[in-house]
Design an enzyme around this catalytic site. Sequence first.
Site, PDB file in Angstrom:
ATOM      1  N   HIS A 165       0.833  -1.220   0.000  1.00 31.71           N
ATOM      2  CA  HIS A 165       0.000   0.000   0.000  1.00 31.71           C
ATOM      3  C   HIS A 165       0.864   1.266   0.000  1.00 31.71           C
ATOM      4  CE1 HIS A 165      -3.267  -2.741   1.382  1.00 31.71           C
ATOM      5  NE2 HIS A 165      -2.281  -3.283   2.065  1.00 31.71           N
ATOM      6  N   SER A 286      15.242  21.784 -16.010  1.00 30.32           N
ATOM      7  CA  SER A 286      14.078  22.628 -16.276  1.00 30.32           C
ATOM      8  C   SER A 286      14.575  23.972 -16.777  1.00 30.32           C
ATOM      9  CB  SER A 286      13.273  22.810 -14.991  1.00 30.32           C
ATOM     10  OG  SER A 286      12.512  24.007 -15.071  1.00 30.32           O
ATOM     11  N   LYS A 292      16.174  21.784 -10.802  1.00 29.05           N
ATOM     12  CA  LYS A 292      15.446  20.580 -11.211  1.00 29.05           C
ATOM     13  C   LYS A 292      16.311  19.577 -11.966  1.00 29.05           C
ATOM     14  CE  LYS A 292      11.387  19.943 -11.445  1.00 29.05           C
ATOM     15  NZ  LYS A 292      10.034  19.939 -10.975  1.00 29.05           N
ATOM     16  N   GLU A 299       9.617   8.718 -16.899  1.00 30.07           N
ATOM     17  CA  GLU A 299       8.222   9.139 -17.072  1.00 30.07           C
ATOM     18  C   GLU A 299       7.673   8.665 -18.419  1.00 30.07           C
ATOM     19  OE1 GLU A 299       7.531  13.386 -15.398  1.00 30.07           O
ATOM     20  OE2 GLU A 299       9.669  13.173 -15.706  1.00 30.07           O
TER      21      GLU A 299
END
Length: 467
Positions: A165, A286, A292, A299
Amino acid sequence: MPTDKENSDANQMWGGRFSSRPDHIMEEINASIGFDQRLAAQDVAGSKAHARMLAAVDVISDADADAICQGLDQVLGEIQRGEFEFSRALEDIHMNVEARLKALIGEPAGRLHTARSRNDQVATDFRLWLRQRLDEQLAQTDALIGALLDQAEAGADIVMPGFTHLQSAQPVVWGHHMLAYVEMFGRDRGRLEDARKRLNECPLGAAALAGTSFPIDRDATAAALGFDRPTANSIDSVSARDFALEYLSAATIMATHLSRLAEEIVIWCSAQFRFVTISDAFSTGSSIMPQKRNPDAAELMRAKVGRIMGALVGLATVMKGLPLAYSKDMQEDKERVFDAADALSLCLAAAAGVVADLSPNAERLAESAGAGFSTATDLADWLVRELGLPFRDAHHVTGSLVRAAEEKGVGLEGLSLPEMQAVHDKIDERVFSVLGVENSVKSRISYGGTAPDQVRAQIKRWRAARS
Ligand code: ARG
């Protein structure tokens, strides 16, 4: 190179009974050359095998077969060098190649299409194309499994939190977690192998759907093209696309596995987790936030399952309810498979790269492994083993100890012996030996468990199976 106009008003391949050329919308909806030009090499290989076979059984002369094969090589050369002018009026790769062959060698080209049809031709080309892709992706899967095994070996002793979980559950080792993916991709590999096995039958010679009256040798063409055998039913040969569906199913399952790995990497490399660092080679910056470091490769690995599963659903929908044998609907098979296969190849390459470059942050993983009272099960097991408590009672006692630790704001090991004895008076100092995460993982010696020795044994088994 013939222009569309020179191909005459009616289609030169099938236009005998037509007096005018099709409406341009007809041509647009009908043409597949925009995408099936990717089958050029397979189309030429299939045609050469067919021509040689026709000569061997004396349906055409050896001289014609020689001319056809040399001409086909030349056509393929033109295509590969980018010199070929594809014609939409000629619909597809099969007729484009044949028309060019005719322009190059004249009359013998017209004999090539004896005892075959585009229906068995396209089924053969498509199987050949997919078989090659499967071979490449099997090798790519091996590379990914290799990268995961290297990670597992280097991190067989690194403790980390195991989750259920997405809550801290029990400590495991990094190598064990990596091996979970090895098992998944190992099964994916098996599915790809199965798909390849069933795909590897040759439809060539089924002709339009009924076979042919010419004395062809289907075993010879099948063997020449590396197929295990010819397909046994001519109707099935031209109407089956389950080989593509099976590939897409296997690819979809594999893509879901890749997406789970990707998702974990995305979570793990966040500033909140800091479990791993991904390499510069597989991250991006970024343009506005200088701090970043984004896990874009992971992704996209996570996202590509959308188009791969979309291809499966798309093709299954095309095939559903389609009457036997060939229908033009089936031309819609290729783009989906091409797109899904391209996506999977890219994902497999990215996954192997990301995994190979991944650095687990051992310190942070160990620190986090102890969080969330992750050794509570070890404590309950100890109460069963050493004090003879029934597991349900041990579970209850442990629950009370967790509450006491929580109230004190410490981990289980932060409770003093008197504090523990206040919950259960038989607890003695030996209990502390099971509260550390290192001891916890070492104790999980059951087959397939997370004990580092078990993990090393599994790595050994995998390496032996691969060599
Ligand atoms: N371009 C067609 C396809 O991809 C080739 C087969 C055409 N056969 C036919 N009978 N029109 O399916």
